[in-house]
Design an enzyme around this catalytic site. Structure first.
Site, PDB file in Angstrom:
ATOM      1  N   HIS A 128       0.867  -1.180   0.000  1.00 19.03           N
ATOM      2  CA  HIS A 128       0.000   0.000   0.000  1.00 19.03           C
ATOM      3  C   HIS A 128       0.902   1.228   0.000  1.00 19.03           C
ATOM      4  O   HIS A 128       1.688   1.440   0.914  1.00 19.03           O
ATOM      5  CB  HIS A 128      -0.921   0.017   1.222  1.00 19.03           C
ATOM      6  CG  HIS A 128      -1.885   1.153   1.200  1.00 19.03           C
ATOM      7  ND1 HIS A 128      -3.147   1.062   0.627  1.00 19.03           N
ATOM      8  CD2 HIS A 128      -1.778   2.430   1.656  1.00 19.03           C
ATOM      9  CE1 HIS A 128      -3.767   2.218   0.738  1.00 19.03           C
ATOM     10  NE2 HIS A 128      -2.968   3.067   1.358  1.00 19.03           N
ATOM     11  N   CYS A 129       0.768   2.043  -1.045  1.00 19.12           N
ATOM     12  CA  CYS A 129       1.651   3.194  -1.216  1.00 19.12           C
ATOM     13  C   CYS A 129       0.957   4.467  -0.741  1.00 19.12           C
ATOM     14  O   CYS A 129      -0.072   4.865  -1.304  1.00 19.12           O
ATOM     15  CB  CYS A 129       2.047   3.339  -2.684  1.00 19.12           C
ATOM     16  SG  CYS A 129       3.116   4.769  -2.993  1.00 19.12           S
ATOM     17  N   PRO A 130       1.500   5.132   0.276  1.00 22.86           N
ATOM     18  CA  PRO A 130       0.862   6.368   0.742  1.00 22.86           C
ATOM     19  C   PRO A 130       0.954   7.501  -0.272  1.00 22.86           C
ATOM     20  O   PRO A 130       0.140   8.428  -0.244  1.00 22.86           O
ATOM     21  CB  PRO A 130       1.631   6.697   2.023  1.00 22.86           C
ATOM     22  CG  PRO A 130       2.969   6.039   1.845  1.00 22.86           C
ATOM     23  CD  PRO A 130       2.694   4.791   1.071  1.00 22.86           C
ATOM     24  N   ASN A 134      -3.190   4.521  -2.395  1.00 26.37           N
ATOM     25  CA  ASN A 134      -3.845   3.340  -2.941  1.00 26.37           C
ATOM     26  C   ASN A 134      -2.837   2.194  -2.925  1.00 26.37           C
ATOM     27  O   ASN A 134      -1.641   2.416  -2.684  1.00 26.37           O
ATOM     28  CB  ASN A 134      -4.329   3.591  -4.375  1.00 26.37           C
ATOM     29  CG  ASN A 134      -5.513   2.724  -4.740  1.00 26.37           C
ATOM     30  OD1 ASN A 134      -5.761   1.693  -4.111  1.00 26.37           O
ATOM     31  ND2 ASN A 134      -6.256   3.144  -5.760  1.00 26.37           N
TER      32      ASN A 134
END
Length: 412
Positions: A128-130, A134
């Site tokens: 999960h990439c901040p 998403n």
């Protein structure tokens, strides 16, 4: 039809909310600042549009910005692809080889994982990439990786513009002692002088943009190398971790097994084509996957079940002896605890004296685990888990004088 249009508009509005997060705000801020300053520096001072080659340089800068934003928004709004709610395999016997997700009320397809941030099971989840707010997964892996490639390339071009702008504008004003440097500055001498003088404000803004561009080049460039490493092996970051844990489990129990990652097709080019295709869409539907010769469909999921059982056996119970508010960097739990807080978006878990926790992993001053709640899971199905300071708990010893978990006792 009107109802469908309303639903689509509502979904689009929900997706636009992803922009209201610190990650996209910072990422887009860096892109916009570097792009605008690079264009202004170029046309006002370093390479004005009336000089040869300036139009090509200007169009190249604009092109970097467009391609970076295109892939960035694709990665954000297309998303990774989610496993359908309530999914289960066609063959009921296959359920024995799959994990069940109580939140999504369905089975996890191979290579999928449940994301606590998205609250869904994600197809081929990498992380999960901040920065895009998403997950990076099956459907947007290519767009995300292209963004990681284009951003450093665009920043390198912008950094060159920033450096040369400061050098050319200060060359005749300040003596840097660069007598040995021989650069032909004749093409940069403009008659008449620039309409907008290169003052201290312009210098400060350019220097600030240079710092952002160089920092982005290093940080994002490293992430690109990591992503390409796993893509060429047809893995994800999570699957690389699962493979390492498989080797550790086999070595710990001396089972004599040999774990072979089932999705590495044996060729870097074939692995690369799983993510990057001519159509722009990844290969496969996110549920069925091409396998390495000699591997079975559920090789990885069976290994995950074994690791999950092993984690329960190795877990240790602790009882809370101090209250903990769930703060990321607690001031009242000691200096070492404050400065060694885990650098992760994983949650912190609030504790009250007497709470029981099943710890599954830990650092020197922090531990991670699940809170033991009497009865079933909460109504929403979400377990209470997270990081907590080690000094807040002590090892729990039951009335039988054992600190083992119930699962561990059953294996004896």
């Amino acid at each position: 039809m009107a109802m469908l249009d309303w639903f689509i508009s509502f979904e689009n509005l929900r997706e636009l909310r992803r922009l209201c997060h610190w990650g996209p705000l910072i990422a887009l801020g860096v892109i916009i600042i570097c792009s605008i300053v690079a264009v202004l520096d170029s046309i006002l001072w370093y390479w004005p549009l009336d000089l040869p080659g300036s139009s090509l340089n200007f169009l190249t800068l604009i092109n970097w910005t467009v391609m970076i934003l295109y892939n960035y928004f694709n990665a954000m709004f297309i998303g990774p692809g989610f496993v359908p709610l309530g999914w289960k395999p066609e063959n009921a016997q296959d359920c024995d080889f799959l994990q069940y997700c109580k939140v999504c009320e369905g089975y996890k397809v191979p290579r999928s994982h449940h994301c606590r941030k998205c609250n869904r099971c994600v197809m081929k989840m990498d992380h999960h990439c901040p920065w895009i707010n998403n997950c990076c997964g099956h459907r947007n892996h290519s767009s995300f990786t292209l963004f990681l490639l284009l951003a450093p390339l665009g920043c390198i071009h912008a950094s060159y513009i920033f450096i040369m702008t400061m050098y050319t504008q200060l060359y005749n004003r300040v003596s840097f002692g660069w007598n040995s440097v021989k650069i032909d500055m004749s093409v940069m001498r403009r008659e008449p002088a620039p309409i907008v003088p290169f003052g201290i404000s312009a210098f400060a803004v350019t220097l600030f943009a240079l710092g952002l561009a160089l920092g982005t080049t290093i940080a994002v460039g490293m992430l690109f190398c990591i992503q390409m490493k796993v893509i060429l092996r047809n893995k994800t970051s999570i699957e690389s971790w699962i493979e390492e844990k498989a080797k550790d489990r086999i070595q710990y129990y001396q089972t004599g097994e040999t774990f072979v990652f089932p999705y590495d097709l044996g060729s870097r080019w074939r692995n690369f084509r799983q993510v990057f295709t001519g159509s722009g869409s990844p290969e496969g539907d996110g549920i069925e996957w091409r396998l390495r010769e000699g591997c079975r469909r559920y090789t990885l999921t069976v290994e995950q079940l074994k690791q999950k059982a092993d984690k329960r056996v190795r877990s240790v119970r602790y009882r809370a002896v101090q209250d903990y508010s769930g703060a990321c960097c607690p001031l009242t739990k000691g200096v070492r605890t404050f400065f060694t807080t885990p650098c992760t978006e994983e949650p912190r878990m609030m504790l009250q004296r007497g709470d029981l926790v099943l710890a599954t992993r830990g650092l020197k001053h922090w531990m991670y685990g699940d809170k033991i709640i009497e009865g079933d899971l909460p109504p929403d199905g979400i377990r209470v888990r997270g990081w907590f300071p080690r000094r807040c708990v002590v090892k729990y010893v039951s009335d039988t004088g054992s600190d083992q978990s119930d699962d561990e006792k059953k294996t004896r």
